[in-house]
Design a protein around this motif. Structure first.
Motif, PDB file in Angstrom:
ATOM      1  N   LEU A   1       0.919   5.775   8.660  1.00 38.03           N
ATOM      2  CA  LEU A   1       0.951   4.315   8.585  1.00 38.03           C
ATOM      3  C   LEU A   1       2.276   3.772   9.093  1.00 38.03           C
ATOM      4  O   LEU A   1       2.332   2.689   9.685  1.00 38.03           O
ATOM      5  N   ARG A   2       3.336   4.508   8.869  1.00 38.13           N
ATOM      6  CA  ARG A   2       4.642   4.036   9.315  1.00 38.13           C
ATOM      7  C   ARG A   2       4.724   4.001  10.840  1.00 38.13           C
ATOM      8  O   ARG A   2       5.194   3.032  11.429  1.00 38.13           O
ATOM      9  N   TRP A   3       4.279   5.083  11.486  1.00 33.35           N
ATOM     10  CA  TRP A   3       4.446   5.172  12.938  1.00 33.35           C
ATOM     11  C   TRP A   3       3.282   4.588  13.716  1.00 33.35           C
ATOM     12  O   TRP A   3       3.424   4.294  14.906  1.00 33.35           O
ATOM     13  N   GLY A   4       2.155   4.411  13.079  1.00 32.02           N
ATOM     14  CA  GLY A   4       1.041   3.738  13.736  1.00 32.02           C
ATOM     15  C   GLY A   4       0.609   4.435  15.017  1.00 32.02           C
ATOM     16  O   GLY A   4       0.398   5.655  15.058  1.00 32.02           O
TER      17      GLY A   4
ATOM     18  N   ASP B   1      -0.926  12.599   0.848  1.00 30.79           N
ATOM     19  CA  ASP B   1      -0.321  11.282   0.634  1.00 30.79           C
ATOM     20  C   ASP B   1       0.903  11.103   1.527  1.00 30.79           C
ATOM     21  O   ASP B   1       1.115  10.025   2.100  1.00 30.79           O
ATOM     22  N   LEU B   2       1.698  12.146   1.658  1.00 31.68           N
ATOM     23  CA  LEU B   2       2.885  12.062   2.501  1.00 31.68           C
ATOM     24  C   LEU B   2       2.504  11.858   3.958  1.00 31.68           C
ATOM     25  O   LEU B   2       3.105  11.021   4.658  1.00 31.68           O
ATOM     26  N   VAL B   3       1.518  12.600   4.443  1.00 32.13           N
ATOM     27  CA  VAL B   3       1.070  12.446   5.827  1.00 32.13           C
ATOM     28  C   VAL B   3       0.511  11.044   6.050  1.00 32.13           C
ATOM     29  O   VAL B   3       0.751  10.423   7.096  1.00 32.13           O
ATOM     30  N   GLU B   4      -0.218  10.543   5.074  1.00 33.73           N
ATOM     31  CA  GLU B   4      -0.777   9.198   5.190  1.00 33.73           C
ATOM     32  C   GLU B   4       0.331   8.158   5.290  1.00 33.73           C
ATOM     33  O   GLU B   4       0.246   7.208   6.082  1.00 33.73           O
TER      34      GLU B   4
ATOM     35  N   PHE C   1       0.827  -1.208   0.000  1.00 38.70           N
ATOM     36  CA  PHE C   1       0.000   0.000   0.000  1.00 38.70           C
ATOM     37  C   PHE C   1       0.869   1.269   0.000  1.00 38.70           C
ATOM     38  O   PHE C   1       0.594   2.222  -0.724  1.00 38.70           O
ATOM     39  N   LEU C   2       1.926   1.233   0.804  1.00 43.91           N
ATOM     40  CA  LEU C   2       2.827   2.385   0.846  1.00 43.91           C
ATOM     41  C   LEU C   2       3.535   2.581  -0.490  1.00 43.91           C
ATOM     42  O   LEU C   2       3.797   3.705  -0.907  1.00 43.91           O
ATOM     43  N   LEU C   3       3.864   1.467  -1.159  1.00 39.04           N
ATOM     44  CA  LEU C   3       4.499   1.566  -2.467  1.00 39.04           C
ATOM     45  C   LEU C   3       3.562   2.221  -3.475  1.00 39.04           C
ATOM     46  O   LEU C   3       3.999   3.016  -4.332  1.00 39.04           O
TER      47      LEU C   3
END
Length: 337
Positions: free
Chosen positions: A213-216, A206-209, A174-176
Motif C-alpha cells: 500500500l505504501r509503494w502502490g 500484514d507487513l507485506v500488505e 487503514f495502515l494504522l
C-alpha cells in the motif's frame, strides 16, 4: 560402614575382638579424615583452578601418611599379642616398614575410590553448570538479536503512516489498523522462543500488505503463501528481515519498476521460504550495511543458535537480482515455549 565391618571380620580372629574393634575404629577415623580432606577440600578446588598436578602430589602424600598410620595401628595396637615385637630399633623399623608397604594398596584403594566418586559428582555438576550457562548465554543472545529487529520495524511503519497522514488520511487509517495488529503480535507473542507458524505468517502478510500500500504502483509485488500444517512452530521474527531488506533495497530508480517475489510454503513440517528482488548498483543497496546488512547478519546468528543442524540458507546476488532461499525444519511440539 561396609569397609569397617570387612576389616573387623578379617582381623578379629587373629587379634581378638577388643583389638579388632580398636584397630578398626582408628583405621576408619583416619581414613575418613584423609579421604574427606582430598575429596571435599582439595579435589573441588583443583578442578576449578585446573591445577591437577598439585592435587596428585597432595594425594600421594596423603596415601603415604595413611599407610604409615595403618602400619602403626597394626604394629603397636595389639594388646596381648602372641608374637611380640623383638626388642631393638632395627626390629621395630623392619616391622613398621613391612606394615607400611603392605598398607599402601589399601590406602590407595580407599582414597582412589573416594576421589573417583567425588570426581564423577563434581564433573557432572560442572557439566550441568556449563549447560545452564550456555542456555542463559543463548537466551541473552536471542533476546539481543530480537530487540535489534523490533525498533527498526516499528520506526519504518510509523514513518510510512506519518507521510500518508498528509496525503491520504483514509489509507493512513487503514495502515494504522494494520500496524496495531503488527504491534500486538510483537508485544504479546514474540516474547516466546517459538510461536505458531500461522501467526508468524499472518504477521508477515500484514507487513507485506503495508509495504504494498505504501509503494502502490511503483513496485510489482507478488507473494504466495501455502501452509499445510498451520500448527507447526517457528522462532518469532526470523523471516521478517528478508522481507524488510527486499523492500528496502529494491530498485526504485527513475524509469525502472522494481519487483519483489515472495514465496512461502510449508510441507511435511519443512518451510521453504524464498525472496527475490531487483536492485541496481547505482542505488543504495550496498552503501549502508554492505551486501548482507546487519539485519541479515542477525538472522544468520539466530539460525545458527536456534536451528544449528536444521536449516539451509542460500544468498545469491547476480544480474541485478538478489535472491534469498531458506529451507527450515520446523518444530512440531512447542517444548521451548
Amino acid at each position: 560402614m561396609v569397609f569397617g565391618i570387612a576389616i573387623w571380620i578379617q582381623i578379629q580372629a587373629d587379634v581378638g575382638m577388643y583389638n579388632a574393634f580398636l584397630q578398626t575404629s582408628i583405621i576408619l577415623i583416619s581414613s575418613y579424615i584423609f579421604a574427606h580432606f582430598l575429596t571435599n577440600k582439595r579435589l573441588p578446588k583443583a578442578l576449578i583452578s585446573k591445577n591437577m598436578n598439585q592435587f596428585l602430589i597432595e594425594a600421594l602424600i596423603v596415601i603415604l601418611l595413611l599407610s604409615f598410620i595403618f602400619s602403626l595401628v597394626f604394629t603397636y595396637i595389639n594388646i596381648n599379642a602372641i608374637t611380640p615385637i623383638p626388642p631393638g630399633v632395627l626390629s621395630h623399623l623392619s616391622v613398621l616398614w613391612k606394615g607400611f608397604y603392605l598398607s599402601i594398596p589399601a590406602s590407595l584403594l580407599i582414597n582412589g575410590t573416594a576421589c573417583g566418586i567425588r570426581f564423577y559428582l563434581e564433573h557432572g555438576k560442572i557439566e550441568r553448570d556449563h549447560i545452564l550457562l550456555q542456555q542463559a548465554h543463548l537466551e541473552n543472545q536471542l533476546k539481543l538479536l530480537q530487540d535489534q529487529i523490533n525498533p527498526h520495524l516499528v520506526f519504518n511503519i510509523l514513518n510510512h503512516i506519518h507521510i500518508l497522514m498528509k496525503t491520504n488520511t483514509e489509507l493512513a487509517s487503514f495502515l494504522l489498523f494494520k500496524f496495531s495488529d503488527i504491534l500486538r503480535y510483537q508485544l504479546y507473542h514474540c516474547n516466546k522462543n517459538q510461536v505458531i507458524l500461522n501467526q508468524e505468517i499472518q504477521y508477515l502478510q500484514d507487513l507485506v500488505e503495508v509495504e504494498k500500500l505504501r509503494w502502490g504502483n511503483e513496485l510489482d509485488v507478488k507473494a504466495t503463501w501455502q501452509l499445510n500444517n498451520q500448527k507447526a512452530f517457528i522462532a518469532p521474527l526470523l523471516l521478517v528481515t528478508f522481507i524488510e531488506n527486499a523492500f528496502k533495497y529494491v530498485c526504485r530508480l527513475p524509469g525502472h519498476k522494481g519487483y519483489i517475489i515472495i514465496s512461502c510454503k510449508e510441507e511435511n513440517n519443512t518451510l521453504f521460504f524464498y525472496v527475490e528482488n531487483s536492485y541496481s548498483n547505482l542505488s543504495t543497496y550496498k552503501k549502508k550495511d554492505g551486501a548482507h546488512g546487519i539485519g541479515l547478519q542477525n538472522v544468520q546468528k539466530r539460525l545458527g543458535l536456534q536451528y544449528p543442524d536444521s536449516h539451509i540458507l542460500k544468498i545469491e546476488s547476480d544480474d541485478n537480482v538478489y535472491k534469498v532461499s531458506l529451507t527450515l525444519k520446523l518444530s512440531i511440539d512447542n517444548d521451548e515455549q
